[in-house]
Design a protein around this motif. Structure first.
Motif, mmCIF file in Angstrom:
data_model
loop_
_atom_site.group_PDB
_atom_site.id
_atom_site.type_symbol
_atom_site.label_atom_id
_atom_site.label_comp_id
_atom_site.label_asym_id
_atom_site.label_seq_id
_atom_site.Cartn_x
_atom_site.Cartn_y
_atom_site.Cartn_z
ATOM 1 N N LEU A 158 124.223 62.467 -20.617
ATOM 2 C CA LEU A 158 123.897 62.164 -19.581
ATOM 3 C C LEU A 158 124.521 61.042 -18.724
ATOM 4 O O LEU A 158 124.996 61.056 -17.538
ATOM 5 C CB LEU A 158 122.379 61.898 -19.465
ATOM 6 N N ILE A 211 117.185 73.621 -20.314
ATOM 7 C CA ILE A 211 116.922 72.843 -19.105
ATOM 8 C C ILE A 211 116.396 73.915 -18.012
ATOM 9 O O ILE A 211 115.545 73.954 -17.454
ATOM 10 C CB ILE A 211 118.144 72.025 -18.572
ATOM 11 N N SER A 238 120.652 66.940 -25.760
ATOM 12 C CA SER A 238 119.855 65.740 -25.067
ATOM 13 C C SER A 238 118.395 65.564 -25.631
ATOM 14 O O SER A 238 117.850 66.311 -26.444
ATOM 15 C CB SER A 238 119.579 66.149 -23.686
ATOM 16 N N MET A 242 114.096 66.754 -21.093
ATOM 17 C CA MET A 242 114.992 67.479 -19.993
ATOM 18 C C MET A 242 114.583 68.788 -19.819
ATOM 19 O O MET A 242 114.736 69.316 -18.799
ATOM 20 C CB MET A 242 116.349 67.486 -20.583
ATOM 21 N N ASP A 243 113.726 69.422 -20.862
ATOM 22 C CA ASP A 243 113.234 70.700 -20.435
ATOM 23 C C ASP A 243 111.867 70.835 -19.685
ATOM 24 O O ASP A 243 111.565 71.927 -19.127
ATOM 25 C CB ASP A 243 113.032 71.565 -21.846
ATOM 26 N N ALA A 296 114.414 62.093 -16.188
ATOM 27 C CA ALA A 296 114.922 63.392 -16.534
ATOM 28 C C ALA A 296 115.129 64.297 -15.070
ATOM 29 O O ALA A 296 116.156 64.914 -14.837
ATOM 30 C CB ALA A 296 114.106 64.392 -17.457
ATOM 31 N N PHE A 300 118.551 65.437 -13.084
ATOM 32 C CA PHE A 300 118.486 67.034 -12.831
ATOM 33 C C PHE A 300 118.891 66.972 -11.316
ATOM 34 O O PHE A 300 119.764 67.832 -10.864
ATOM 35 C CB PHE A 300 117.241 67.682 -12.903
#
Length: 348
Positions: A158, A211, A238, A242-243, A296, A300
């Motif tokens: 990141l 993601i 990561s 993040m998902d 997160a 994004f």
């Protein structure tokens, strides 16, 4: 410029380089027409078919690294996920990637074996379906964590991605593309780094995350168990949260939308809390991970919409989404996102 490139011929060149003994009968573009990536169905003269994906944004080294990790993941995932991921074709025991370089284009082609699809998630889930999905994703994340030790090394983080965005903002092209938003973007990157440090995000377990969990990217069986997945555009190693933003959109009360919008609201919906509770029961989350949901989401926006938006989305979507980042998404983030509500629901 890229409109003048014959992508079909590049795919044909790639296949000839891969296996000249099996000629092609036809190449058909089956792209989703939302992103700038191109996906083709390649039918061979013997009747077999493969899927070809052509990409030209980002770095070749990252593309190769990601697909090597994904293939190792697909090979090593334990039951019941051993056949979940579409596998790339290999040559000499390595994922085969064809690199096409011209004066105007650096593009890469990877081939996949076709993967079977079952049911797509409904556009709007019922609450019991949300709970089942939360539990299933927790089990999938646990399976990914279990095999992380046998995956190839990764270099993309990141921090590195946002350092790249900072560098872009200092170039002439970056100053032109992001004019009017340079200072606010740099400030948002700074906030991300400060909060990541406070939340000790470097201590989070690093696992494979995909993601982009739009419902068009994977299929499930009748019991809502994960059945197959075939889209890897935003894959990275990561932290698991993040998902979560995309799952908040999947379980949102509005349901799946054809019009792109990345508002923060779904992270605060009761329906997402149902998802989190089911996930947490199966694979417990920590307080800092829940607080990091905000970062997160910020990452994004900065990485996939601001930095890569014009390379990934078609121009009409990229322009709209990038404008909304500054007019809607970032200005409402502090007002809308309340980690205390989520922590209370999870008894953390």
């Amino acid at each position: 410029m890229h409109r003048l490139i014959n992508f079909y011929s590049i795919v044909e060149e790639a296949w000839a380089d891969y296996d000249q003994s099996r000629p092609i009968r036809s190449v058909v573009d089956i792209s989703a027409m939302v992103s700038t990536n191109h996906v083709f169905k390649v039918t061979l003269a013997d009747g077999d078919s493969v899927i070809a994906k052509l990409s030209y944004f980002g770095k070749f080294e990252h593309f190769k690294e990601d697909h090597s990790i994904i293939n190792a993941l697909a090979t090593n995932l334990p039951h019941p996920f051993e056949n979940f991921l579409a596998r790339s074709l290999t040559k000499a025991n390595e994922v085969y990637i064809y690199r096409y370089i011209s004066t105007s284009l650096d593009a890469w082609v990877v081939f996949y074996n076709p993967i079977k699809k079952r049911k797509m998630l409904p556009r709007r889930l019922e609450e019991d379906q949300i709970s089942k999905l939360g539990k299933e994703i927790a089990r999938f994340h646990k399976a990914c964590a279990r095999v992380k030790g046998v995956l190839p090394p990764y270099s993309k983080t990141l921090k590195i991605d946002l350092e790249h965005l900072n560098d872009i903002l200092d170039t002439e092209n970056g100053k032109y593309e992001h004019r009017g938003h340079i200072d606010v973007t740099k400030k948002q990157i700074e906030i991300f780094h400060e909060n990541s440090l406070l939340l000790k995000s470097d201590s989070f377990e690093t696992i494979p995350v995909f993601i982009d969990w739009n419902i068009g990217n994977f299929s499930v069986n009748a019991s809502l168990k994960l059945f197959s997945r075939w889209d890897y555009d935003w894959f990275r190693m990561s932290g698991r949260v993040m998902d979560f933003y995309f799952f908040s959109r999947v379980v949102s009360d509005i349901g799946d939308r054809t019009e792109f919008s990345y508002v923060v609201g779904p992270l605060m919906e009761e329906r997402f809390i149902i998802f989190l509770q089911a996930y947490h029961k199966e694979y417990p989350l920590t307080e800092n991970e829940i607080r990091f949901l905000k970062e997160a989401y910020r990452f994004f926006l900065l990485n996939y919409v601001v930095k890569d938006g014009r390379y990934f989305f078609h121009e009409i979507y990229a322009t709209k989404l990038q404008r909304e980042v500054y007019e809607i998404y970032l200005p409402t983030l502090d007002k809308v996102f309340d980690p205390e509500k989520l922590l209370k629901a999870l008894k953390l």
